[in-house]
Design an enzyme around this catalytic site. Structure first.
Site, PDB file in Angstrom:
ATOM      1  N   GLY A  46       0.887  -1.114   0.091  1.00  0.00           N
ATOM      2  CA  GLY A  46      -0.049  -0.121  -0.139  1.00  0.00           C
ATOM      3  C   GLY A  46       0.820   1.313  -0.104  1.00  0.00           C
ATOM      4  O   GLY A  46       1.766   1.428   0.788  1.00  0.00           O
ATOM      5  N   CYS A 130      -8.199  -1.210   5.870  1.00  0.00           N
ATOM      6  CA  CYS A 130      -7.117  -1.623   6.666  1.00  0.00           C
ATOM      7  C   CYS A 130      -7.321  -1.421   8.161  1.00  0.00           C
ATOM      8  O   CYS A 130      -7.866  -0.401   8.663  1.00  0.00           O
ATOM      9  CB  CYS A 130      -5.675  -0.709   6.525  1.00  0.00           C
ATOM     10  SG  CYS A 130      -4.410  -1.371   7.536  1.00  0.00           S
ATOM     11  N   GLY A 244      -6.580 -16.117   3.322  1.00  0.00           N
ATOM     12  CA  GLY A 244      -6.050 -17.449   3.687  1.00  0.00           C
ATOM     13  C   GLY A 244      -5.841 -18.585   2.554  1.00  0.00           C
ATOM     14  O   GLY A 244      -5.859 -19.751   2.946  1.00  0.00           O
ATOM     15  N   GLY A 265      -1.703 -14.137   0.054  1.00  0.00           N
ATOM     16  CA  GLY A 265      -0.972 -13.130   0.864  1.00  0.00           C
ATOM     17  C   GLY A 265      -0.147 -13.992   1.937  1.00  0.00           C
ATOM     18  O   GLY A 265       1.026 -13.878   1.700  1.00  0.00           O
TER      19      GLY A 265
END
EC number: 1.3.1.14
Length: 303
Positions: A46, A130, A244, A265
């Protein structure tokens, strides 16, 4: 060989496997492990208008099925990214998506405008979700009308594809996705990390540098999968599944639920070549099932 290409808006991806923002750095960090040309796309860490130091340490705590992070969106800032990181990324034949945020709506717009003008950036992912920021900043992703105003105003200033990354901790995530669609977003990505905490029983204080952080990893996968399925039924724009995913089977579940693409991720921290293994696993599944085109399985869930 089966066709793996998917489209999000007017952008074609050679396969549906992307990296998730904040877990793949700026691409350079993983280039010694992964041929970046193989990936469907890279979503970089980001970015904000100016550099950010992020939250105090410790920033990560491992949980039985994932981790809690409180990085606080530390980044080098937009100008440094354009000068120091983007030239390297432009060498590769893959889509570069920049996740971005601002401290207020005007800053969101300013960052978006600058990214829209930047050669080598193929799409923007607007982070409104976030959990590691102040409550004022977070309201945008949690309140429908604030989200509507934000998407509307950002969209007015950019031509490149706009992806909006949604928060899981809302009453109706499908409603939030519909708002994004109505205001011109080209796609939505979901879910971001789930607000979480961990306490040291001896000091009775948080075991990370902030009071709470964001939970990611396999623990949140079933939650993310349900959210993707729900949103995919509610909107016509593409849905990108996040949360996940560590294997090809995980990725395939998201695609069957309706995701047009997925992001990997936390798995990148555990296995630097997770993305490549997932791409190969998807390809092998399609061959075994005699499926010619990956688009045949997208949204094929049977109720």
């Amino acid at each position: 060989m089966p066709v793996l290409e998917v489209k999000i808006g007017n952008l074609s991806f050679k396969n549906p496997v992307l990296t998730a923002s904040g877990t793949f750095g700026y691409g350079l960090e993983y280039s010694q492990f992964v041929d970046l040309n193989i990936l469907g796309g890279i979503v970089v860490k980001g970015l904000s208008l100016k550099p950010k130091q992020g939250n105090p340490p410790p920033r990560i705590y491992e949980t039985p099925c994932g981790m809690i992070n409180s990085i606080g969106l530390q980044n080098i800032g937009l100008e440094a990214f354009k000068k120091e990181k983007l030239p390297f990324l432009k060498k590769f034949n893959t889509n570069i998506i920049v996740n971005f945020f601002g401290e207020n709506l005007d800053e969101y717009i300013e960052v978006a405008k600058l990214l829209d003008e930047t050669e080598g950036v193929h799409a923007l992912e607007m982070n409104v979700s976030c959990p590691n920021k102040t409550s004022e900043w977070r309201k945008m992703g949690l309140e429908p009308e604030l989200l509507r105003e934000a998407i509307k105003r950002v969209r007015l200033h950019i031509k490149k594809p706009l992806i909006v990354k949604l928060a899981p901790q809302v009453t109706e995530i499908a409603l939030m996705a519909r708002i994004c669609e109505e205001e011109g977003a080209d796609a939505v990505s979901l879910i971001n990390t789930i607000p979480a905490m961990v306490i040291d029983i001896k000091t009775r204080k948080s075991m990370i540098g902030t009071l709470t952080g964001g939970l990611s990893g396999p623990a949140i996968r079933p939650v993310a999968l349900r959210a993707v399925w729900e949103v995919a039924q509610a909107v016509k724009i593409p849905v990108i599944g996040v949360g996940g995913i560590v294997s090809a089977e995980d990725a395939l579940q998201f695609l069957i639920a309706g995701a047009k693409a997925i992001q990997v991720g936390t798995a990148n921290f555990i296995n630097p070549i997770a993305t490549v293994e997932i791409i190969e696993g998807i390809k092998q599944f399609l061959i075994e099932e005699n499926i010619k085109d990956i688009n045949e399985i997208i949204g094929s869930f049977k109720e």
